[in-house]
Design a protein around this motif. Structure first.
Motif, PDB file in Angstrom:
ATOM      1  N   LEU A  23      -0.996 -14.239  13.049  1.00 12.81           N
ATOM      2  CA  LEU A  23      -1.400 -14.285  11.645  1.00 12.81           C
ATOM      3  C   LEU A  23      -0.228 -13.922  10.746  1.00 12.81           C
ATOM      4  CD1 LEU A  23      -4.923 -12.562  11.813  1.00 12.81           C
ATOM      5  CD2 LEU A  23      -4.358 -15.001  11.955  1.00 12.81           C
ATOM      6  N   LEU A  24       0.539 -12.907  11.141  1.00 11.01           N
ATOM      7  CA  LEU A  24       1.703 -12.513  10.355  1.00 11.01           C
ATOM      8  C   LEU A  24       2.771 -13.597  10.361  1.00 11.01           C
ATOM      9  CD1 LEU A  24       1.862  -8.814  11.540  1.00 11.01           C
ATOM     10  CD2 LEU A  24       1.578  -9.554   9.159  1.00 11.01           C
ATOM     11  N   ALA A  25       2.889 -14.298  11.479  1.00 10.95           N
ATOM     12  CA  ALA A  25       3.912 -15.337  11.599  1.00 10.95           C
ATOM     13  C   ALA A  25       3.682 -16.480  10.618  1.00 10.95           C
ATOM     14  CB  ALA A  25       3.955 -15.861  13.033  1.00 10.95           C
ATOM     15  N   GLU A  26       2.423 -16.697  10.242  1.00 12.67           N
ATOM     16  CA  GLU A  26       2.124 -17.807   9.332  1.00 12.67           C
ATOM     17  C   GLU A  26       1.869 -17.322   7.898  1.00 12.67           C
ATOM     18  OE1 GLU A  26      -2.675 -18.250  10.294  1.00 12.67           O
ATOM     19  OE2 GLU A  26      -1.226 -19.434  11.427  1.00 12.67           O
ATOM     20  N   THR A  27       2.179 -16.073   7.620  1.00 11.94           N
ATOM     21  CA  THR A  27       1.944 -15.492   6.299  1.00 11.94           C
ATOM     22  C   THR A  27       3.262 -15.250   5.584  1.00 11.94           C
ATOM     23  OG1 THR A  27      -0.078 -14.388   7.058  1.00 11.94           O
ATOM     24  CG2 THR A  27       0.948 -13.526   5.055  1.00 11.94           C
ATOM     25  N   GLY A  28       3.341 -15.705   4.335  1.00  9.71           N
ATOM     26  CA  GLY A  28       4.544 -15.492   3.549  1.00  9.71           C
ATOM     27  C   GLY A  28       4.583 -14.117   2.916  1.00  9.71           C
ATOM     28  N   THR A  29       5.692 -13.809   2.289  1.00  6.95           N
ATOM     29  CA  THR A  29       5.847 -12.517   1.624  1.00  6.95           C
ATOM     30  C   THR A  29       5.261 -12.576   0.217  1.00  6.95           C
ATOM     31  OG1 THR A  29       8.075 -13.156   0.945  1.00  6.95           O
ATOM     32  CG2 THR A  29       7.865 -11.873   2.964  1.00  6.95           C
ATOM     33  N   GLY A  30       5.137 -11.395  -0.409  1.00  2.88           N
ATOM     34  CA  GLY A  30       4.517 -11.305  -1.722  1.00  2.88           C
ATOM     35  C   GLY A  30       5.330 -11.972  -2.811  1.00  2.88           C
ATOM     36  N   THR A  31       4.659 -12.246  -3.927  1.00  2.00           N
ATOM     37  CA  THR A  31       5.293 -12.975  -5.030  1.00  2.00           C
ATOM     38  C   THR A  31       5.649 -12.074  -6.202  1.00  2.00           C
ATOM     39  OG1 THR A  31       3.102 -13.525  -5.905  1.00  2.00           O
ATOM     40  CG2 THR A  31       4.145 -15.130  -4.433  1.00  2.00           C
ATOM     41  N   VAL A  87      -1.876 -10.023   5.041  1.00  2.00           N
ATOM     42  CA  VAL A  87      -2.871 -10.972   5.546  1.00  2.00           C
ATOM     43  C   VAL A  87      -4.211 -10.613   4.917  1.00  2.00           C
ATOM     44  CG1 VAL A  87      -3.995 -11.957   7.561  1.00  2.00           C
ATOM     45  CG2 VAL A  87      -1.607 -11.184   7.712  1.00  2.00           C
ATOM     46  N   PHE A  88      -4.727 -11.501   4.063  1.00  4.67           N
ATOM     47  CA  PHE A  88      -6.026 -11.311   3.430  1.00  4.67           C
ATOM     48  C   PHE A  88      -7.097 -12.058   4.225  1.00  4.67           C
ATOM     49  CE2 PHE A  88      -2.855 -10.998  -0.026  1.00  4.67           C
ATOM     50  CZ  PHE A  88      -3.155  -9.731  -0.502  1.00  4.67           C
ATOM     51  N   ALA A  89      -8.359 -11.870   3.856  1.00  2.00           N
ATOM     52  CA  ALA A  89      -9.490 -12.511   4.541  1.00  2.00           C
ATOM     53  C   ALA A  89      -9.370 -12.350   6.051  1.00  2.00           C
ATOM     54  CB  ALA A  89      -9.580 -13.990   4.158  1.00  2.00           C
ATOM     55  N   VAL A  90      -8.874 -11.206   6.465  1.00  2.00           N
ATOM     56  CA  VAL A  90      -8.510 -11.039   7.880  1.00  2.00           C
ATOM     57  C   VAL A  90      -9.734 -11.039   8.801  1.00  2.00           C
ATOM     58  CG1 VAL A  90      -8.491  -8.504   7.779  1.00  2.00           C
ATOM     59  CG2 VAL A  90      -7.019  -9.699   9.418  1.00  2.00           C
ATOM     60  N   LEU A  91     -10.897 -10.640   8.307  1.00  2.00           N
ATOM     61  CA  LEU A  91     -12.083 -10.632   9.168  1.00  2.00           C
ATOM     62  C   LEU A  91     -12.581 -12.045   9.471  1.00  2.00           C
ATOM     63  CD1 LEU A  91     -14.130  -7.608   7.779  1.00  2.00           C
ATOM     64  CD2 LEU A  91     -12.566  -7.685   9.729  1.00  2.00           C
ATOM     65  N   ALA A  92     -12.096 -13.028   8.727  1.00  2.00           N
ATOM     66  CA  ALA A  92     -12.423 -14.416   9.037  1.00  2.00           C
ATOM     67  C   ALA A  92     -11.453 -15.001  10.054  1.00  2.00           C
ATOM     68  CB  ALA A  92     -12.396 -15.265   7.765  1.00  2.00           C
ATOM     69  N   LYS A  93     -10.356 -14.273  10.334  1.00  2.00           N
ATOM     70  CA  LYS A  93      -9.282 -14.834  11.147  1.00  2.00           C
ATOM     71  C   LYS A  93      -9.146 -14.195  12.522  1.00  2.00           C
ATOM     72  CE  LYS A  93      -6.824 -15.787   6.839  1.00  2.00           C
ATOM     73  NZ  LYS A  93      -5.695 -15.414   5.936  1.00  2.00           N
ATOM     74  N   THR A  94      -9.725 -13.018  12.712  1.00  2.00           N
ATOM     75  CA  THR A  94      -9.630 -12.344  14.005  1.00  2.00           C
ATOM     76  C   THR A  94     -10.765 -11.347  14.142  1.00  2.00           C
ATOM     77  OG1 THR A  94      -8.271 -10.911  15.409  1.00  2.00           O
ATOM     78  CG2 THR A  94      -8.073 -10.592  13.045  1.00  2.00           C
ATOM     79  N   ARG A  95     -11.183 -11.131  15.370  1.00  2.00           N
ATOM     80  CA  ARG A  95     -12.208 -10.113  15.658  1.00  2.00           C
ATOM     81  C   ARG A  95     -11.558  -8.793  16.081  1.00  2.00           C
ATOM     82  NH1 ARG A  95     -14.307 -12.868  13.342  1.00  2.00           N
ATOM     83  NH2 ARG A  95     -14.366 -10.896  12.208  1.00  2.00           N
ATOM     84  N   ALA A  96     -10.237  -8.728  16.025  1.00  2.00           N
ATOM     85  CA  ALA A  96      -9.527  -7.559  16.540  1.00  2.00           C
ATOM     86  C   ALA A  96      -9.723  -6.306  15.693  1.00  2.00           C
ATOM     87  CB  ALA A  96      -8.035  -7.876  16.659  1.00  2.00           C
ATOM     88  N   LEU A  97     -10.161  -6.480  14.438  1.00  2.00           N
ATOM     89  CA  LEU A  97     -10.280  -5.340  13.536  1.00  2.00           C
ATOM     90  C   LEU A  97     -11.722  -4.896  13.304  1.00  2.00           C
ATOM     91  CD1 LEU A  97      -7.637  -6.364  10.837  1.00  2.00           C
ATOM     92  CD2 LEU A  97      -7.313  -5.005  12.916  1.00  2.00           C
ATOM     93  N   ASP A  98     -12.659  -5.560  13.929  1.00  2.00           N
ATOM     94  CA  ASP A  98     -14.071  -5.239  13.694  1.00  2.00           C
ATOM     95  C   ASP A  98     -14.370  -3.775  13.981  1.00  2.00           C
ATOM     96  OD1 ASP A  98     -14.225  -7.941  13.210  1.00  2.00           O
ATOM     97  OD2 ASP A  98     -15.607  -8.389  14.854  1.00  2.00           O
ATOM     98  N   ASP A  99     -13.923  -3.300  15.129  1.00  2.00           N
ATOM     99  CA  ASP A  99     -14.234  -1.923  15.520  1.00  2.00           C
ATOM    100  C   ASP A  99     -13.552  -0.912  14.604  1.00  2.00           C
ATOM    101  OD1 ASP A  99     -15.789  -2.876  17.587  1.00  2.00           O
ATOM    102  OD2 ASP A  99     -14.262  -2.573  19.135  1.00  2.00           O
ATOM    103  N   VAL A 131      -6.923  -5.440   4.556  1.00  2.57           N
ATOM    104  CA  VAL A 131      -5.651  -6.157   4.446  1.00  2.57           C
ATOM    105  C   VAL A 131      -4.681  -5.661   5.515  1.00  2.57           C
ATOM    106  CG1 VAL A 131      -3.742  -6.821   2.935  1.00  2.57           C
ATOM    107  CG2 VAL A 131      -5.971  -6.278   1.929  1.00  2.57           C
ATOM    108  N   VAL A 132      -4.054  -6.597   6.203  1.00  3.36           N
ATOM    109  CA  VAL A 132      -2.952  -6.277   7.112  1.00  3.36           C
ATOM    110  C   VAL A 132      -1.678  -6.242   6.275  1.00  3.36           C
ATOM    111  CG1 VAL A 132      -1.623  -7.058   9.102  1.00  3.36           C
ATOM    112  CG2 VAL A 132      -4.112  -7.375   9.061  1.00  3.36           C
ATOM    113  N   GLY A 141       0.756  -1.861   9.275  1.00  2.00           N
ATOM    114  CA  GLY A 141      -0.464  -1.076   9.132  1.00  2.00           C
ATOM    115  C   GLY A 141      -1.610  -1.970   8.686  1.00  2.00           C
ATOM    116  N   VAL A 142      -2.806  -1.460   8.810  1.00  2.00           N
ATOM    117  CA  VAL A 142      -4.003  -2.155   8.319  1.00  2.00           C
ATOM    118  C   VAL A 142      -4.728  -1.195   7.397  1.00  2.00           C
ATOM    119  CG1 VAL A 142      -6.225  -3.174   8.904  1.00  2.00           C
ATOM    120  CG2 VAL A 142      -4.253  -3.552  10.406  1.00  2.00           C
ATOM    121  N   VAL A 143      -4.931  -1.602   6.147  1.00  5.31           N
ATOM    122  CA  VAL A 143      -5.699  -0.762   5.237  1.00  5.31           C
ATOM    123  C   VAL A 143      -7.099  -1.340   5.101  1.00  5.31           C
ATOM    124  CG1 VAL A 143      -4.952  -1.946   3.110  1.00  5.31           C
ATOM    125  CG2 VAL A 143      -5.718   0.427   3.020  1.00  5.31           C
TER     126      VAL A 143
END
Length: 276
Positions: free
Chosen positions: A44-52, A63-75, A99-100, A199-201
């Motif tokens: 996910l990070l590899a396909e995400t650009g930097t801030g503007t 990485v926004f909308a991260v819960l739509a992109k991976t189940r790794a953060l559910d817990d 947000v990642v 980090g993940v906030v």
């Protein structure tokens, strides 16, 4: 900044957060759990650009909308240590902005701010509005951009006294969490190292407020049905008592579970395949 070691009573964490506006708990994730989450986030990070802009960070990937992109953060979002802390501070809460955040080398320090400032509510008029949980997937250090917080600033009436030299870095080993109030003055640190700081906030808000990210759209129903029920409720599929957030007179969790009703929506017009 006081550090507590996991396992720890959630009431002790909530009390520390109430006193200082922040608290660190070490050892919440094992090294293997950290590695598993990181491996899921790498693509996910590899396909995400930097801030503007400077606030998002021109050398920072988010990485926004991260819960739509991976189940790794559910817990992490509904961790049994975290939820009782949220209950103690916010009572009823919704996940507002998961947000990642990968702060890249050379990134400047973020401007000091309060996350509750998103809401036009006078400071302290409605109690605490926002609680953040920062999950460290790297060691957070003074050098690599550890989140900087001013302990006690959650009691300040405004930001007029906020100065960078008053901040304290949330230094913690990977696998730790830093819980801090949305009323606490903070900002991302400058990364003076040669590697990104990951980090993940998980930002949570009082359930009567509109979440920052529209998660019922960011995580569409077919994806939301895969989530644990507690997480479904945290992203908006629930009712704030007595009935705020209902859908067609019903608790939205019922509609999410009613797959037959979801499947019986308006049929496409003749000749419309539904592909767009």
């Amino acid at each position: 900044m006081r550090q507590l070691a996991y396992p720890v009573d959630s009431a002790e964490v909530a009390a520390q957060v109430a006193a200082d506006g922040c608290a660190i708990v070490t050892g919440v994730l094992t090294p293997d759990e950290v590695a598993t989450v990181r491996s899921a986030l790498d693509p996910l990070l590899a396909e995400t650009g930097t801030g503007t802009n400077s606030f998002l960070g021109r050398r920072t990937r988010r990485v926004f909308a991260v819960l739509a992109k991976t189940r790794a953060l559910d817990d992490l979002a509904i961790h049994p240590l975290v939820l009782p802390v949220l209950d103690a501070i916010l009572t009823h809460h919704l996940l507002s902005a998961p947000v990642v955040i990968s702060i890249g080398p050379g990134e400047a320090a973020q401007a000091l701010h309060r996350d509750e400032a998103s809401y036009p509510v006078p400071r302290g008029a409605a109690g605490e509005l926002v609680v953040n949980v920062m999950w460290a997937l790297d060691d957070f250090t003074e050098v690599n951009g550890a989140t900087r917080i001013i302990p006690g600033s959650h009691r300040w009436p405004d930001l007029s006294g906020a100065r960078p030299e008053e901040t304290v870095a949330a230094v913690m080993p990977k696998g730790s969490i830093c819980v801090f109030l949305g009323s606490a003055v903070h900002g991302g640190g400058a990364n003076r190292s040669a590697a990104p700081r990951l980090g993940v906030v998980m930002e949570y808000g009082a359930a009567w407020l509109r979440p920052q990210e529209n998660l019922t759209l960011a995580v569409p129903p077919p994806v939301a049905r895969q989530l644990p029920e507690q997480l479904q409720r945290e992203i908006g599929y629930g009712v704030y008592p007595p009935f705020l957030g209902y859908v067609d007179g019903r608790d939205p969790i019922e509609l999410l579970a009613d797959t037959d009703a979801a499947a019986s929506g308006p049929a496409p017009e003749q000749g419309d395949t539904g592909d767009r």
